[in-house]
Motif scaffolding. Structure first.
Motif, PDB file in Angstrom:
ATOM      1  N   GLU A 148       0.810  -1.214   0.000  1.00  6.92           N
ATOM      2  CA  GLU A 148       0.000   0.000   0.000  1.00  6.92           C
ATOM      3  C   GLU A 148       0.848   1.270   0.000  1.00  6.92           C
ATOM      4  O   GLU A 148       0.343   2.343  -0.323  1.00  6.92           O
ATOM      5  N   ARG A 149       2.128   1.138   0.347  1.00  6.98           N
ATOM      6  CA  ARG A 149       3.008   2.300   0.309  1.00  6.98           C
ATOM      7  C   ARG A 149       3.373   2.702  -1.120  1.00  6.98           C
ATOM      8  O   ARG A 149       3.723   3.854  -1.362  1.00  6.98           O
ATOM      9  N   VAL A 150       3.302   1.756  -2.055  1.00  7.55           N
ATOM     10  CA  VAL A 150       3.839   2.023  -3.391  1.00  7.55           C
ATOM     11  C   VAL A 150       2.824   1.843  -4.512  1.00  7.55           C
ATOM     12  O   VAL A 150       3.091   2.248  -5.646  1.00  7.55           O
ATOM     13  N   VAL A 151       1.676   1.221  -4.237  1.00  7.35           N
ATOM     14  CA  VAL A 151       0.665   1.032  -5.278  1.00  7.35           C
ATOM     15  C   VAL A 151      -0.702   1.393  -4.709  1.00  7.35           C
ATOM     16  O   VAL A 151      -0.866   1.590  -3.502  1.00  7.35           O
ATOM     17  N   ALA A 152      -1.699   1.460  -5.589  1.00  9.25           N
ATOM     18  CA  ALA A 152      -3.060   1.772  -5.172  1.00  9.25           C
ATOM     19  C   ALA A 152      -3.602   0.667  -4.260  1.00  9.25           C
ATOM     20  O   ALA A 152      -3.192  -0.493  -4.372  1.00  9.25           O
ATOM     21  N   PRO A 153      -4.538   0.996  -3.354  1.00  7.33           N
ATOM     22  CA  PRO A 153      -5.071  -0.009  -2.419  1.00  7.33           C
ATOM     23  C   PRO A 153      -5.600  -1.268  -3.098  1.00  7.33           C
ATOM     24  O   PRO A 153      -5.329  -2.373  -2.638  1.00  7.33           O
TER      25      PRO A 153
END
Length: 228
Positions: A148-153
């Motif tokens: 979740e830090r680097v891509v959409a939820p």
């Protein structure tokens, strides 16, 4: 940490999970080896090493096991979904065992892996309480949170659920064949997506752990009643 590096690490850890199960069950043919490789080295040590390296291990554990007295609905959701999954596991495995042509080979495979009737009670308790907790801490806790830090939820939910389901291909295929192994893996992926959604709505681990615990309880009941 750089976005691309973090994403590669998350994918690597997902692949390591499946590799650990394959080495333990297919190559070494040992449940004990599988538990050491998968539960200890992958599910325990990867999050712990990251937590120690970041200096936030205690904080992470506090967040995971925080008791939110004002948000107890997560516990009730866990019980409700877990009960439904327990019944679905029982009925699904019952029906599956009626159509699998060579179901008689399942018990000998489990025996070859080191599971006997004498150890069934301990195995039952371990899968229900320990396996469910460690899997949730790894896939819905550590991996989902990292993604979740680097891509959409939604992407994070899809990727974490994919890697959670992936190693079930090994288990399902060895026990039930490729066709039913694929069906089982698809079902596990859908359940993983539901648990990922629950984890995002109810961050403490209790909701998904209770749900997972009850689902594993149904699987272990089926194993006890219809295979052993």
């Amino acid at each position: 940490m750089h976005r691309t590096h973090l994403l590669r690490l998350a994918i690597l850890y997902g692949i390591l999970g499946t590799s650990a199960v394959w080495i333990g069950l297919v190559w070494l043919q040992s449940l004990l080896a599988t538990f050491i490789l998968f539960h200890f080295l992958v599910c325990c040590m990867i999050p712990i090493v990251h937590g120690i390296g970041e200096g936030r291990l205690r904080a992470r554990w506090s967040e995971a096991f925080a008791i939110w007295f004002t948000r107890t609905e997560g516990v009730f959701i866990g019980i409700a979904t877990g009960t439904a999954l327990c019944l679905a596991a029982l009925s699904g495995l019952y029906l599956l065992l009626q159509v699998v042509p060579d179901k008689e080979h399942i018990r000998p495979i489990l025996t070859r892996w080191g599971l006997s009737a004498d150890w069934l009670g301990l195995f039952f308790a371990y899968i229900v309480f320990v396996n469910s907790l460690l899997e949730e801490l790894m896939w819905r806790g550590f991996l989902l949170e990292r993604l979740e830090r680097v891509v959409a939820p939604m992407t994070a939910m899809l990727v974490s659920s994919f890697f959670y389901a992936l190693y079930h291909v090994v288990i399902g295929t060895v026990l039930f064949g490729w066709k039913w192994g694929a069906v089982i893996t698809g079902a596990v992926f859908c359940v993983g997506m539901m648990w990922a959604y629950m984890k995002r709505r109810h961050p403490p681990i209790y909701a998904v752990w209770i749900s997972h615990l009850l689902a594993d309880f149904g699987i272990m009941l089926a194993l006890s009643w219809w295979i052993f």
